[in-house]
Design a protein around this motif. Structure first.
Motif, PDB file in Angstrom:
ATOM      1  N   ASN A  40      -9.709   1.642  -4.132  1.00 41.62           N
ATOM      2  CA  ASN A  40      -8.486   2.220  -3.568  1.00 41.62           C
ATOM      3  C   ASN A  40      -8.798   3.410  -2.667  1.00 41.62           C
ATOM      4  O   ASN A  40      -8.218   3.568  -1.598  1.00 41.62           O
ATOM      5  CB  ASN A  40      -7.532   2.656  -4.690  1.00 41.62           C
ATOM      6  CG  ASN A  40      -6.770   1.478  -5.274  1.00 41.62           C
ATOM      7  OD1 ASN A  40      -6.630   0.441  -4.629  1.00 41.62           O
ATOM      8  ND2 ASN A  40      -6.287   1.634  -6.484  1.00 41.62           N
ATOM      9  N   GLN A  41      -9.733   4.230  -3.125  1.00 42.45           N
ATOM     10  CA  GLN A  41     -10.082   5.404  -2.327  1.00 42.45           C
ATOM     11  C   GLN A  41     -10.744   5.004  -1.008  1.00 42.45           C
ATOM     12  O   GLN A  41     -10.629   5.706  -0.001  1.00 42.45           O
ATOM     13  CB  GLN A  41     -11.008   6.322  -3.128  1.00 42.45           C
ATOM     14  CG  GLN A  41     -10.267   7.065  -4.235  1.00 42.45           C
ATOM     15  CD  GLN A  41     -11.185   7.494  -5.364  1.00 42.45           C
ATOM     16  OE1 GLN A  41     -12.403   7.482  -5.215  1.00 42.45           O
ATOM     17  NE2 GLN A  41     -10.601   7.854  -6.495  1.00 42.45           N
ATOM     18  N   LYS A  56       0.596   3.632  -3.176  1.00 43.35           N
ATOM     19  CA  LYS A  56       0.114   4.991  -2.892  1.00 43.35           C
ATOM     20  C   LYS A  56       0.838   6.020  -3.762  1.00 43.35           C
ATOM     21  O   LYS A  56       0.231   6.998  -4.205  1.00 43.35           O
ATOM     22  CB  LYS A  56       0.346   5.298  -1.408  1.00 43.35           C
ATOM     23  CG  LYS A  56      -0.131   6.648  -0.940  1.00 43.35           C
ATOM     24  CD  LYS A  56       0.179   6.802   0.551  1.00 43.35           C
ATOM     25  CE  LYS A  56       0.033   8.248   1.008  1.00 43.35           C
ATOM     26  NZ  LYS A  56       0.451   8.401   2.428  1.00 43.35           N
ATOM     27  N   ARG A  61       0.841  -1.201   0.000  1.00 43.90           N
ATOM     28  CA  ARG A  61       0.000   0.000   0.000  1.00 43.90           C
ATOM     29  C   ARG A  61       0.872   1.245   0.000  1.00 43.90           C
ATOM     30  O   ARG A  61       0.560   2.235  -0.656  1.00 43.90           O
ATOM     31  CB  ARG A  61      -0.947  -0.002   1.200  1.00 43.90           C
ATOM     32  CG  ARG A  61      -2.128  -0.971   0.990  1.00 43.90           C
ATOM     33  CD  ARG A  61      -3.410  -0.410   1.546  1.00 43.90           C
ATOM     34  NE  ARG A  61      -3.728   0.887   0.989  1.00 43.90           N
ATOM     35  CZ  ARG A  61      -4.483   1.785   1.608  1.00 43.90           C
ATOM     36  NH1 ARG A  61      -4.969   1.518   2.811  1.00 43.90           N
ATOM     37  NH2 ARG A  61      -4.763   2.940   1.046  1.00 43.90           N
ATOM     38  N   ARG A  62       1.986   1.213   0.736  1.00 42.21           N
ATOM     39  CA  ARG A  62       2.891   2.374   0.721  1.00 42.21           C
ATOM     40  C   ARG A  62       3.428   2.618  -0.687  1.00 42.21           C
ATOM     41  O   ARG A  62       3.523   3.749  -1.147  1.00 42.21           O
ATOM     42  CB  ARG A  62       4.075   2.140   1.676  1.00 42.21           C
ATOM     43  CG  ARG A  62       3.711   2.334   3.111  1.00 42.21           C
ATOM     44  CD  ARG A  62       4.946   2.547   3.988  1.00 42.21           C
ATOM     45  NE  ARG A  62       4.509   2.443   5.372  1.00 42.21           N
ATOM     46  CZ  ARG A  62       4.478   1.295   6.043  1.00 42.21           C
ATOM     47  NH1 ARG A  62       4.914   0.190   5.491  1.00 42.21           N
ATOM     48  NH2 ARG A  62       4.041   1.274   7.286  1.00 42.21           N
ATOM     49  N   ASP A 120       1.491   4.284   9.252  1.00 41.33           N
ATOM     50  CA  ASP A 120       2.211   5.115   8.280  1.00 41.33           C
ATOM     51  C   ASP A 120       2.798   6.331   9.000  1.00 41.33           C
ATOM     52  O   ASP A 120       2.200   6.879   9.885  1.00 41.33           O
ATOM     53  CB  ASP A 120       1.259   5.564   7.165  1.00 41.33           C
ATOM     54  CG  ASP A 120       2.029   5.945   5.931  1.00 41.33           C
ATOM     55  OD1 ASP A 120       1.415   6.404   4.984  1.00 41.33           O
ATOM     56  OD2 ASP A 120       3.275   5.784   5.928  1.00 41.33           O
ATOM     57  N   ILE A 175      -3.105   4.263   5.497  1.00 41.74           N
ATOM     58  CA  ILE A 175      -2.241   3.085   5.600  1.00 41.74           C
ATOM     59  C   ILE A 175      -1.873   2.884   7.065  1.00 41.74           C
ATOM     60  O   ILE A 175      -1.520   3.832   7.762  1.00 41.74           O
ATOM     61  CB  ILE A 175      -0.984   3.289   4.734  1.00 41.74           C
ATOM     62  CG1 ILE A 175      -1.402   3.418   3.262  1.00 41.74           C
ATOM     63  CG2 ILE A 175       0.001   2.148   4.931  1.00 41.74           C
ATOM     64  CD1 ILE A 175      -0.293   3.849   2.337  1.00 41.74           C
ATOM     65  N   GLU A 231      -1.857   4.325  -7.323  1.00 42.46           N
ATOM     66  CA  GLU A 231      -2.930   5.188  -6.811  1.00 42.46           C
ATOM     67  C   GLU A 231      -2.697   6.657  -7.154  1.00 42.46           C
ATOM     68  O   GLU A 231      -3.618   7.369  -7.543  1.00 42.46           O
ATOM     69  CB  GLU A 231      -3.100   4.989  -5.302  1.00 42.46           C
ATOM     70  CG  GLU A 231      -3.569   3.585  -4.964  1.00 42.46           C
ATOM     71  CD  GLU A 231      -3.785   3.338  -3.470  1.00 42.46           C
ATOM     72  OE1 GLU A 231      -4.075   4.299  -2.727  1.00 42.46           O
ATOM     73  OE2 GLU A 231      -3.665   2.176  -3.048  1.00 42.46           O
TER      74      GLU A 231
END
Lengths: 363, 363
Positions: free
Chosen positions: B354-355, A347, A343-344, B363, B360, A351
């Protein structure tokens, strides 16, 4: 398994007439005939095409040395007996989805899809390079089964509703066909999850036996005519964000293959794994267009606060399940670790790029 | 092509001693040895692994009947002579990227990547089910070349800069290594695009010969040490949002293969096409972590107005190019039509999901 034994003798540029010169490398080879049982009706659009295309590729690549006959659900055995049949060797292979076996193997769910879990691209990477496939092997090994990724639907749709979902209150008492972990999440929010086979969805929705249902995505949903039984089509499919299908192979049958046929089985499954997502993407484009333009379906996005509540409940349900079973915990830790990393990265790549693409032309 | 001819005689359960009983189905078969030339150094991380893995799979699946020797750039011939070599049959196969051939085949660019074009998942679907592959065949057919998708990098990074990009003004006079259409877009915004091979990037950036450079993504960029020559690492990679690599096959060599080996070549390329993205995704996660946590790289997102200007200029550049060449226009129309459809569908599936995933963890 019917085995036809054929002796192939390699006679390099020579015939039997000059035995003294022959470099005869005897290569006894077998013709293998396998049965592949599935959890889908024969030739079911999308899901059911993967085993057909797999069998066709294997037949071509092996020049007929491994022929695979595909059976639809109910042909040889019921849809949900695929795992046992392959485990016992009644069939050499199966095509299904790992979350169907959660009653027997709780950790199996991680290899299909999780609510608010990884999408297709992320699942593929976790399985191939993030340790997921090794864990999947470990989980299925006690059953004498070798797993292979067997296609992906991409992010599914949120489902069909006859009333709008404006707040969490609208989930209270809502009878929705939503099996598995997604159903448990719905129950936490006061809904009533129902499990029904796909073929019963249309009637159940039309008669009001259920208030709502999810199925797959535009392509499969249009084919079932669900738009004739409900007005609102919700997105995104938070409960199945990239469902991996599976090929399962009886380990003994696999081990009995020569190395070239083993390699053919593995590469054919990888090619089909990508092929399914490629096909779903294209067919969903066309089906979405038909649903909205021709059938007047009302597209709706779940409200932010509803998605937030679904997300928090999903995290709870998955964490609780993982804590209840040592093997599940092990798989969960691998999945979760990869997920946070990907996801990092996504992102700032996938994304961020999607956000930069701006409005859609002619929308 | 060196061809070793071997006669394989099928003697069903029989030996040469009983010729009268033999059902001898003579299957003359050839051992094929192919050369595969690439545009990358031998075993180059990511890009260069695809041909190696392809060759390994084909060797295994064919049981050695088709062996492929992979040559790095400069071993047999220079990096950018791959297309001509395969066209002329000097090598039976190549692994490269279609946009390298734009001087010879302008339409080829559509089969690698376009600024603000499709991502990996979209490209794969367009090629396999949206008509893209048929067009690619049509474009390469006059050169006697059969194309196959040969991997994908995913969305690349925006590049390395020694000053922050706060507005469009910061592009004025900026000397940036940015080849192809991306470079033409930069020029429209007042920048100075430079073309340099990958191995020269570090020195050019460190000595100030260029102000900025893009390369691929965290995995390849870290290996080149670009973080030692620049401070800011920008995203997203608007100029290469999902670069498709290519296998190219000399059509005559392909036609000379028996059907089973042809099927093996095709399925192996599809398996490797997915494998590259799976590997890049995992390795980019780790490399991004190392760049940010260990090397103190400053991640920066291009400002909204800069991305907007890049997007508008990209649309202009691509449309102008398409209008200049009839074949390019034909491919552009197919690409654009699919792109508009897939963006509508992905807006409510992949992008909406995704939105909805929220922040995360940790993070």
């Amino acid at each position: 398994m019917r085995v036809l034994v054929t002796a192939l003798l390699t006679l390099a540029l020579l015939g039997c007439s000059k035995p003294q010169d022959q470099e005869v490398a005897a290569q006894p080879q077998q013709l293998h005939q396998w049965k592949l049982v599935t959890s889908w009706p024969k030739n079911f659009p999308g899901l059911g095409m993967a085993p057909e295309r797999f069998a066709e590729r294997v037949n071509q690549m092996s020049n007929g040395r491994l022929t695979i006959t595909v059976y639809g659900a109910g042909d040889l055995l019921p849809a949900f007996e695929v795992f046992d049949a392959v485990s016992q060797g009644t069939a050499e292979m199966g095509h299904s989805a790992a979350y169907y076996w959660k009653g027997k193997v709780p950790a199996a769910q991680f290899f299909s899809t999780l609510p608010f879990g990884m999408n297709a691209q992320e699942m593929n990477s976790w399985l191939s390079y993030g340790g997921g496939m090794a864990l999947w092997h470990e989980v299925y090994a006690p059953f004498g089964i070798k797993p292979l990724a067997g296609g992906n639907t991409g992010v599914q749709m949120g489902g069909w509703f006859n009333k709008e979902i404006n707040s969490l209150e609208d989930f209270k008492g809502l009878k929705m066909r939503l099996p598995g972990l997604g159903g448990e999440v719905l129950a936490r929010l006061g809904g009533v999850p129902v499990t029904l086979p796909g073929r019963e969805l249309f009637t159940a929705l039309q008669t009001g036996a259920i208030d709502a249902t999810e199925w797959v995505g535009p392509y499969n949903d249009l084919a079932f005519g669900l738009h004739k039984a409900a007005t609102y089509y919700y997105y995104p499919g938070w409960h199945e964000p990239g469902t991996t299908l599976e090929f399962i192979v009886n380990q003994k049958a696999y081990d009995a293959l020569p190395a070239d046929l083993q390699a053919i089985v593995v590469s054919a499954s990888q090619a089909v794994n990508q092929d399914m997502l490629d096909e779903y993407t294209m067919r969903n484009i066309d089906a979405l267009h038909a649903l909205v333009q021709d059938h007047g379906v009302q597209l709706r996005r779940f409200p932010d606060d509803v998605l937030e509540a679904l997300r928090l409940a999903s995290a709870q349900v998955v964490a609780e399940q993982a804590a209840s079973d040592a093997q599940m915990k092990k798989v969960y830790d691998s999945y979760r670790n990869f997920y946070q990393g990907v996801r990092r990265y996504h992102k700032i790549s996938e994304e961020a790029y999607n956000q930069a693409r701006g409005p859609i032309e002619q929308d």
